[in-house]
Scaffold this motif. Structure first.
Motif, short mmCIF file in Angstrom:
data_model
loop_
_atom_site.label_atom_id
_atom_site.label_comp_id
_atom_site.label_asym_id
_atom_site.label_seq_id
_atom_site.Cartn_x
_atom_site.Cartn_y
_atom_site.Cartn_z
N ASP A 1 -30.22 -64.29 25.29
CA ASP A 1 -31.22 -64.44 26.35
C ASP A 1 -31.94 -63.11 26.55
O ASP A 1 -31.36 -62.03 26.33
N ARG B 1 -29.43 -70.50 28.59
CA ARG B 1 -29.38 -71.11 29.93
C ARG B 1 -28.89 -72.54 29.88
O ARG B 1 -28.30 -73.03 30.84
N ASP B 2 -29.13 -73.25 28.78
CA ASP B 2 -28.57 -74.59 28.64
C ASP B 2 -27.05 -74.53 28.55
O ASP B 2 -26.33 -75.36 29.13
N LEU C 1 -22.24 -62.64 34.44
CA LEU C 1 -23.58 -62.42 33.90
C LEU C 1 -23.98 -60.98 34.19
O LEU C 1 -23.79 -60.48 35.30
N LEU D 1 -21.17 -67.42 35.65
CA LEU D 1 -21.00 -68.69 34.93
C LEU D 1 -19.78 -69.43 35.44
O LEU D 1 -18.76 -68.81 35.81
N ARG E 1 -23.92 -62.01 28.53
CA ARG E 1 -22.66 -62.59 28.99
C ARG E 1 -21.52 -61.60 28.82
O ARG E 1 -21.40 -60.90 27.82
N ALA F 1 -25.26 -72.13 29.81
CA ALA F 1 -24.76 -71.64 31.09
C ALA F 1 -24.72 -72.74 32.15
O ALA F 1 -23.76 -72.85 32.91
N LYS F 2 -25.77 -73.57 32.19
CA LYS F 2 -25.86 -74.59 33.25
C LYS F 2 -25.40 -75.96 32.81
O LYS F 2 -25.23 -76.86 33.63
N THR G 1 -31.45 -64.58 38.92
CA THR G 1 -30.23 -65.36 38.69
C THR G 1 -30.60 -66.51 37.76
O THR G 1 -31.74 -66.63 37.32
N LEU G 2 -29.64 -67.38 37.49
CA LEU G 2 -29.94 -68.56 36.67
C LEU G 2 -30.88 -69.51 37.38
O LEU G 2 -31.51 -70.36 36.74
N ASP G 3 -30.96 -69.37 38.71
CA ASP G 3 -31.88 -70.21 39.49
C ASP G 3 -32.98 -69.34 40.09
O ASP G 3 -33.75 -68.75 39.36
#
Length: 368
Positions: free
Chosen positions: A252, A125-126, A262, A309, A257, A128-129, A283-285
């Motif tokens: 993850d 996630r680091d 995603l 992404l 990916r 990705a974001k 989701t990522l959030d």
């Protein structure tokens, strides 16, 4: 300079010859009439000097234009007197003769510093974001005590007397003059008599440098980030090398990916798959709602645009791909089992109204 041969004739080039053609012609003649290749030949020495004088004029745009307009006399009036000795020629064209015979440069040449590599492990996630990381980079740096000279503070290196500061020794082998590294100063041209205590005369010291590096969102496994000038320091005034940060992205537990997309797997009940439903997907959030259409089969992939992404250097994003997996219940109550047997009987006849009534009952039974 009266009575001199035409410079274009001396080099054997046309009057409109390019700078490169002039240089090639001179190199050919310099090799042919070099004094070391023609010992005890006065005529070869004359031709050698004539070629050098011609090249000195024709390689310079201003001198060449002056010569084309006024000839030798014009050059004589402008102060050009030619070369008095072969040593003058070697000194002026040391770059040319260095290519032929391996000498001409004074002291060691500047060398670029070595590049460094740092392997960075990042959570999925680091990567990705995007994130900022602090690195500890062990590397050589210019010694702060001697400022890279290698000599103790307050002292300086002395010119090597053995080679006169050239870093090289010229040896005659037949009609060739060859350059070899000075055995005393090892090609440095200087000797340090009072070495710096901090770096022991090396001019560099091993230190750990702290760097904050911004990792852009969307980097993939194996991505390389180049940090210019953060490698090893250059030698003898050369530029420093670069630092390459190679990213290794950890797997993850939720996402996989696929390019900039995603992929996530989501279990749904067979009732929701048959009747359709609104479910939440990660989701990522924050989780987002997604509608499952009626009759969805296990393995079907739903696509949510723009939830993947980011593309590096762009505002565009990939998609979120949701692969649904229909979950088959392993333990059934008596009522649930009865309803499933009823469903099996209805499937044989397939009257649609009865099937719909059955699913409504099954849905209530699952909730109960």
């Amino acid at each position: 300079m009266a009575g001199r041969k035409d410079f274009y004739d001396v080099l054997g080039v046309a009057r409109d010859a390019s700078e490169d053609e002039v240089k090639k012609a001179y190199r050919r003649l310099a090799m042919k009439y070099h004094p070391d290749r023609n010992p005890d030949d006065p005529q070869a020495e004359v031709r050698f000097k004539e070629a050098a004088e011609a090249y000195e004029v024709l390689r310079d745009p201003q001198k060449r234009a002056h010569y084309d307009r006024f000839g030798h006399e014009g050059l004589n009036n402008s102060g050009f007197q030619g070369f008095r000795s072969n040593e003058d020629i070697f000194s002026t064209f040391s770059d040319i003769f260095g290519e032929f015979f391996g000498f001409g440069s004074r002291g060691p040449r500047p060398q670029a510093g070595a590049d460094l590599r740092y392997n960075l492990s990042l959570a999925f996630r680091d990567a990705a974001k995007g994130t900022e990381v602090e690195l500890q980079i062990p590397r050589n740096e210019v010694c702060g005590d001697c400022e890279g000279t290698g000599a103790a503070p307050g002292t300086r290196a002395e010119t090597c007397k053995h080679c006169g500061g050239q870093g090289q020794m010229i040896q005659n082998q037949g009609f060739f003059r060859l350059a070899v590294t000075c055995p005393v100063c090892q090609g440095q041209g200087e000797i340090i008599t009072s070495p710096c205590r901090a770096c022991h005369g090396r001019g560099i010291a091993r230190k750990t440098r702290e760097l904050k590096v911004r990792i852009p969102a969307g980097v993939d496994n194996g991505s390389r980030l180049r940090l210019r000038g953060e490698g090893e320091p250059g030698l003898h005034g050369g530029p420093p090398g670069d630092l390459y940060v190679v990213v290794h992205v950890e797997e993850d537990k939720v996402f996989r990916r696929q390019g900039q997309n995603l992929v996530v797997k989501k279990e749904i009940s067979f009732v929701d798959a048959a009747l359709g439903a609104r479910i939440e997907v990660p989701t990522l959030d924050e989780p987002v709602p997604m509608d499952v259409s009626k009759g969805t089969q296990s393995g079907h992939v739903f696509q949510i645009s723009g939830m993947g992404l980011p593309h590096l250097g762009s505002t565009q994003r990939g998609d979120l791909l949701v692969e649904v997996q229909v979950k088959t219940p392993t333990k059934l109550t008596g009522k649930q089992e009865e309803l499933l047997r009823e469903f099996a009987r209805l499937e044989e006849d397939r009257p649609m109204k009865k099937v719909k009534r059955f699913f409504n009952k099954a849905k209530d039974a699952v909730k109960g």
